[in-house]
Enzyme design. Structure first.
Site, PDB file in Angstrom:
ATOM      1  N   ASP A 278      53.912  14.732  53.921  1.00  0.00           N
ATOM      2  CA  ASP A 278      54.725  15.714  54.631  1.00  0.00           C
ATOM      3  C   ASP A 278      53.730  16.727  55.383  1.00  0.00           C
ATOM      4  O   ASP A 278      53.180  17.495  54.607  1.00  0.00           O
ATOM      5  CB  ASP A 278      55.794  16.506  53.645  1.00  0.00           C
ATOM      6  CG  ASP A 278      56.740  17.398  54.344  1.00  0.00           C
ATOM      7  OD1 ASP A 278      56.683  17.497  55.657  1.00  0.00           O
ATOM      8  OD2 ASP A 278      57.524  17.737  53.690  1.00  0.00           O
TER       9      ASP A 278
ATOM     10  N   GLU B  44      67.537  29.335  49.405  1.00  0.00           N
ATOM     11  CA  GLU B  44      67.587  28.021  49.865  1.00  0.00           C
ATOM     12  C   GLU B  44      67.381  27.043  48.640  1.00  0.00           C
ATOM     13  O   GLU B  44      66.336  27.333  47.984  1.00  0.00           O
ATOM     14  CB  GLU B  44      66.729  27.511  50.800  1.00  0.00           C
ATOM     15  CG  GLU B  44      66.712  26.135  51.336  1.00  0.00           C
ATOM     16  CD  GLU B  44      65.557  25.646  52.166  1.00  0.00           C
ATOM     17  OE1 GLU B  44      64.992  24.741  51.687  1.00  0.00           O
ATOM     18  OE2 GLU B  44      64.751  26.465  53.070  1.00  0.00           O
TER      19      GLU B  44
ATOM     20  N   SER C  53      66.892  21.291  50.992  1.00  0.00           N
ATOM     21  CA  SER C  53      66.684  20.940  52.648  1.00  0.00           C
ATOM     22  C   SER C  53      66.857  19.601  52.406  1.00  0.00           C
ATOM     23  O   SER C  53      66.317  18.537  51.675  1.00  0.00           O
ATOM     24  CB  SER C  53      65.126  21.213  52.986  1.00  0.00           C
ATOM     25  OG  SER C  53      65.006  20.763  54.193  1.00  0.00           O
TER      26      SER C  53
END
Length: 335
Positions: free
Chosen positions: A56, A249, A252
């Protein structure tokens, strides 16, 4: 280094009991999550070959930890940032059928992370990926999946309350859907983080959609790699987190790129050179399944459910001495 010290912080649980709670949350959540989402647990790598294109690239500026092996001369090996691309490749390799998928315990190192109460160089999350049809690459598929995940998280709140009633942090009963453009229109004078904080404080829990591409202002709400999420069909699950007076958060996720959307996004990101990697060639040749997937932070979820002030209270990582000392003085028990 940025650090928030809550006033009169009370960790509620001892370090030993916190460790017990961490184990309980992780084991219980992954079993319920896998069952509800029709996912099977698989083993996954901590390192990949750079030449595979599987790592990633995050925002495109972070560099992975890398090394060489005496048995593979000339090849650079990288510690993963996440398994966003590897999972899609694995679904094909393991012959997963439509509406089935996988999850794995992903451990990564992001050495360029800016450290604060919720960010660590050590990332631990449940990375998951599920096969869908081309026709299911829709906003409704995305929203339906988000609601499923929220339901499992909300159920975990009740599970934790049963075992640790003095420590559980109570969550809102509903998740709301907002796009980055709607957020920019609503708070044009605020920066990205302040916008997220404002909407989460108002609504409690938000799935912030369409991250990565430019908004009407020409600015991006936030960076997102161009070769896994479709920027029109992705987002983050955000909670208002009272102990730190900010948004948190927890996940995702998104519907993954099609050949068409990846080609478009790579061009926008000036990253078309990635098309030479084996993974990208396979995707462009339609050799990989259409999928939806994401990551759910293990330490972030433990932090949220237990009302902790610092992610270092629920994971063992590396922190600056100054941060450790300030936390200790405030009763924040860094592992």
């Amino acid at each position: 280094m940025q650090l928030i010290i809550p006033t009169d912080y009370d960790p509620k649980l001892s370090v030993k009991t916190t460790q017990e709670a961490i184990r309980y949350i992780r084991e219980t959540f992954q079993d319920e999550f896998g069952q509800q989402m029709n996912l099977s647990r698989v083993s996954a790598p901590m390192a990949v070959k750079k030449s595979s294109g599987l790592n990633d690239n995050l925002n495109g500026v972070e560099t992975p930890v890398s090394f060489t092996m005496k048995e593979i001369p000339g090849e650079t090996i990288e510690i993963v940032h996440s398994l966003a691309k590897w999972k899609r490749w694995a679904l094909k390799r393991f012959n997963f059928e439509v509406h089935t998928g996988l999850y794995t315990n992903m451990n990564a190192i992001r050495k360029d992370e800016d450290l604060d109460n919720i960010h660590s160089i050590y990332v631990d999350q449940w990375d998951w990926e599920k096969v869908i049809t081309k026709e299911e690459r829709t906003e409704e598929t995305l929203k339906s999946t988000v609601r499923q995940i929220f339901k499992v998280i909300k159920h975990m709140e009740h599970e934790v309350w049963y075992k640790y009633p003095e420590a559980v942090y109570h969550l809102p009963d509903e998740i709301h859907f907002v796009t980055t453009q709607e957020l920019e229109d609503r708070y044009p004078d605020l920066d990205r983080q302040s916008r997220e904080d404002a909407i989460c404080k108002e609504l409690g829990c938000v799935f912030l959609m369409k991250i990565g591409g430019p908004m009407k202002s020409g600015k991006k709400h936030d960076g997102r790699a161009p070769d896994y999420d479709d920027w029109e069909l992705n987002g983050d699950i955000l909670f208002w987190y009272e102990p730190l007076q900010r948004s948190l958060e927890v996940s995702s996720m998104g519907i993954r790129v099609s050949p068409e959307s990846m080609a478009k996004q790579l061009k926008m990101a000036d990253a078309e050179d990635r098309l030479e990697y084996p993974y990208h060639k396979a995707l462009m040749n339609e050799e990989l399944p259409y999928t939806i997937g994401g990551g759910i932070g293990q330490s972030r979820l433990c932090m949220l459910l237990l009302g902790k002030a610092h992610v270092g209270e629920v994971q063992a990582s590396v922190w600056p001495d100054e941060m450790i000392e300030k936390c200790a003085a405030a009763g924040i028990q860094i592992l």
